[in-house]
Design a protein around this motif. Structure first.
Motif, PDB file in Angstrom:
ATOM      1  N   HIS A 291     -22.384  -4.088-111.350  1.00 23.25           N
ATOM      2  CA  HIS A 291     -23.078  -2.924-110.787  1.00 23.25           C
ATOM      3  C   HIS A 291     -24.334  -2.766-111.622  1.00 23.25           C
ATOM      4  CE1 HIS A 291     -23.459   0.903-108.596  1.00 23.25           C
ATOM      5  NE2 HIS A 291     -24.072   1.295-109.709  1.00 23.25           N
ATOM      6  N   ASP A 292     -25.437  -3.259-111.106  1.00 23.80           N
ATOM      7  CA  ASP A 292     -26.680  -3.354-111.869  1.00 23.80           C
ATOM      8  C   ASP A 292     -27.453  -2.038-111.819  1.00 23.80           C
ATOM      9  OD1 ASP A 292     -29.092  -4.135-113.027  1.00 23.80           O
ATOM     10  OD2 ASP A 292     -28.944  -6.158-112.212  1.00 23.80           O
ATOM     11  N   PRO A 293     -27.762  -1.434-112.993  1.00 26.94           N
ATOM     12  CA  PRO A 293     -28.579  -0.211-113.022  1.00 26.94           C
ATOM     13  C   PRO A 293     -29.945  -0.409-112.363  1.00 26.94           C
ATOM     14  CG  PRO A 293     -27.570  -0.615-115.174  1.00 26.94           C
ATOM     15  CD  PRO A 293     -27.343  -1.846-114.344  1.00 26.94           C
ATOM     16  N   LEU A 294     -30.351  -1.666-112.241  1.00 27.75           N
ATOM     17  CA  LEU A 294     -31.642  -1.962-111.622  1.00 27.75           C
ATOM     18  C   LEU A 294     -31.675  -1.514-110.162  1.00 27.75           C
ATOM     19  CD1 LEU A 294     -34.367  -3.309-112.272  1.00 27.75           C
ATOM     20  CD2 LEU A 294     -33.405  -5.486-111.504  1.00 27.75           C
ATOM     21  N   TRP A 295     -30.512  -1.511-109.501  1.00 32.53           N
ATOM     22  CA  TRP A 295     -30.472  -1.073-108.103  1.00 32.53           C
ATOM     23  C   TRP A 295     -30.881   0.394-107.996  1.00 32.53           C
ATOM     24  CZ3 TRP A 295     -24.760  -2.998-107.309  1.00 32.53           C
ATOM     25  CH2 TRP A 295     -24.720  -4.393-107.500  1.00 32.53           C
ATOM     26  N   GLU A 296     -30.278   1.236-108.829  1.00 36.72           N
ATOM     27  CA  GLU A 296     -30.632   2.654-108.789  1.00 36.72           C
ATOM     28  C   GLU A 296     -32.089   2.869-109.195  1.00 36.72           C
ATOM     29  OE1 GLU A 296     -27.753   1.615-109.956  1.00 36.72           O
ATOM     30  OE2 GLU A 296     -26.241   2.735-108.820  1.00 36.72           O
ATOM     31  N   LYS A 297     -32.532   2.109-110.198  1.00 34.98           N
ATOM     32  CA  LYS A 297     -33.910   2.240-110.665  1.00 34.98           C
ATOM     33  C   LYS A 297     -34.893   1.946-109.536  1.00 34.98           C
ATOM     34  CE  LYS A 297     -37.137   0.496-114.151  1.00 34.98           C
ATOM     35  NZ  LYS A 297     -37.328  -0.450-115.294  1.00 34.98           N
ATOM     36  N   ASN A 298     -34.543   0.976-108.700  1.00 36.87           N
ATOM     37  CA  ASN A 298     -35.410   0.607-107.573  1.00 36.87           C
ATOM     38  C   ASN A 298     -35.030   1.342-106.285  1.00 36.87           C
ATOM     39  OD1 ASN A 298     -36.786  -1.200-109.209  1.00 36.87           O
ATOM     40  ND2 ASN A 298     -35.492  -2.932-108.643  1.00 36.87           N
ATOM     41  N   ARG A 299     -34.148   2.341-106.403  1.00 39.44           N
ATOM     42  CA  ARG A 299     -33.692   3.131-105.258  1.00 39.44           C
ATOM     43  C   ARG A 299     -33.154   2.212-104.154  1.00 39.44           C
ATOM     44  NH1 ARG A 299     -34.207   8.078-104.441  1.00 39.44           N
ATOM     45  NH2 ARG A 299     -34.547   7.885-102.185  1.00 39.44           N
ATOM     46  N   LEU A 317     -27.056  -8.544-101.802  1.00 36.36           N
ATOM     47  CA  LEU A 317     -28.164  -8.101-100.969  1.00 36.36           C
ATOM     48  C   LEU A 317     -28.198  -6.577-100.964  1.00 36.36           C
ATOM     49  CD1 LEU A 317     -30.377  -9.283 -99.029  1.00 36.36           C
ATOM     50  CD2 LEU A 317     -28.798  -8.749 -97.174  1.00 36.36           C
ATOM     51  N   THR A 318     -29.332  -6.023-101.346  1.00 38.63           N
ATOM     52  CA  THR A 318     -29.484  -4.571-101.376  1.00 38.63           C
ATOM     53  C   THR A 318     -30.521  -4.128-100.353  1.00 38.63           C
ATOM     54  OG1 THR A 318     -31.256  -4.588-103.041  1.00 38.63           O
ATOM     55  CG2 THR A 318     -28.990  -4.550-103.850  1.00 38.63           C
ATOM     56  N   ALA A 319     -30.453  -2.856 -99.997  1.00 38.86           N
ATOM     57  CA  ALA A 319     -31.437  -2.262 -99.087  1.00 38.86           C
ATOM     58  C   ALA A 319     -32.040  -1.039 -99.757  1.00 38.86           C
ATOM     59  CB  ALA A 319     -30.782  -1.863 -97.770  1.00 38.86           C
TER      60      ALA A 319
END
Length: 351
Positions: A291-299, A317-319
């Motif tokens: 669970h990468d904090p980078l996902w939240e950082k990049n919304r 894959l993230t959105a």
């Protein structure tokens, strides 16, 4: 000489960048590989995979011998449709007007199986067809879990439909589809020495009952089951059992929403909620939790997870997020090494 070295270095760097912007992954639902790149996801048979919708909003797909089968749920006016895809082309198709409620798809070596609930009824029926979708080779009551070989079916008996007192054990019927022989098995959901506890506020124990769900078949006639209760927020304990439903081991951790899938060789299982978890299917050890904090950082929020055929890397894959909902116009693939969860790179993906 320096110019030659520079050209060689530039060429190697260019090749490395090209590799980092694509990854060959395994599609359990289609039983084939695919290439994930900035242009999207393309299966080995040339078919394009839909990426811009969450998993719960996609057609159901399952592998069968020589290809895979796709079930598109019924719409407001259109009936459910079953299609067999082989070599990237639809080779057989038929509609299922009766499958308007709770349609479920399974794939076997003998062909696809569709479970559906009758209109205005809780009675279900499962019909299995040859790959041409013309010949029906078995018809079963309920929604059993069929083995990949198509030789065995497991039906989990729910005590509230059988009007049995609530208990800690769940009965399972194993049916040999060749001989018709049936064997009743039993599985205890609570761990040894424990029993189901009725939460405060529940006056009737019937509100909390033991349930089982079959998630995946593994090599060696082993099965991954979800053992939990009828309480929606109760987590799913993931157990691996043999063909007689004797517990072999439990996976570390729980699952809440999505049931895990098996890797290409069946040596690992994985699932993605808001975290990607990967387990060893022989020991139960959790090998990776990403669970990468980078996902939240990049919304961004995770939509899909794919593992490479050798199960050494993962692509998540993230959105983006728009008005609280996934924004499929801003998708990114993050590549991770599973041995240490290290981020290897990322690239934008076209919807």
């Amino acid at each position: 000489m320096l110019r030659t070295a520079f050209v060689l270095t530039a060429g190697l760097l260019s090749a490395a960048l090209a590799v980092s912007n694509s990854l060959t992954v395994w599609l359990p639902e289609q039983g084939q590989t695919a290439t994930l790149s900035s242009q999207g996801l393309t299966a080995a048979d040339g078919g394009r995979i839909v990426l811009n919708r969450p998993a719960y909003d996609l057609p159901f797909e399952r592998p069968i011998s020589g290809g895979f089968v796709r079930l598109t749920p019924a719409g407001k006016t259109d009936p459910a449709r079953l299609e067999v895809v082989q070599g990237g082309k639809v080779t057989a198709s038929r509609t299922f007007p009766e499958a308007r409620y709770g349609a479920r798809l399974q794939g076997t070596e003998r062909g696809p199986c569709v479970s559906s609930t009758e209109t205005d009824s809780d009675k279900s029926i499962t019909r299995c067809f040859a790959p041409d979708l013309k010949t029906e080779w078995v018809k079963l009551p309920g929604q059993p879990f069929l083995s990949a070989s198509g030789k065995v079916a497991y039906t989990i008996l729910t005590d509230w439909k059988l009007e049995k007192p609530a208990g800690d054990d769940v009965d399972v019927i194993r049916r040999d589809l060749g001989t018709g022989e049936e064997v009743t098995l039993s599985y205890r959901v609570p761990l040894p020495g424990q029993t189901l506890v009725v939460p405060s506020g529940m006056s009737d124990p019937i509100d909390r009952r033991a349930t089982l769900g079959l998630a995946a078949e593994l090599p060696g006639e082993r099965y991954l089951v979800c053992a939990n209760t009828t309480i929606p927020k109760d987590p799913c304990r993931l157990d691996i059992v043999d063909r007689d439903f004797k517990k072999l081991l439990s996976l570390q951790g729980n699952a809440y929403i999505h049931l895990p899938q098996a890797t290409k060789d069946g040596s690992k299982v994985f699932y993605l909620g808001n975290t990607l978890q990967v387990w060893d299917a022989y020991t139960g050890k959790r090998l990776s939790s990403i669970h990468d904090p980078l996902w939240e950082k990049n919304r961004q929020i995770p939509l899909h997870a794919y593992l490479t055929p050798d199960s050494t890397q993962a692509a998540i894959l993230t959105a983006g997020i728009k008005n609280g909902w996934p924004d499929s116009n801003k998708m990114t693939a993050y590549l991770y090494r599973l041995s240490d969860s290290k981020l290897l790179g990322s690239f934008a993906v076209k919807p």
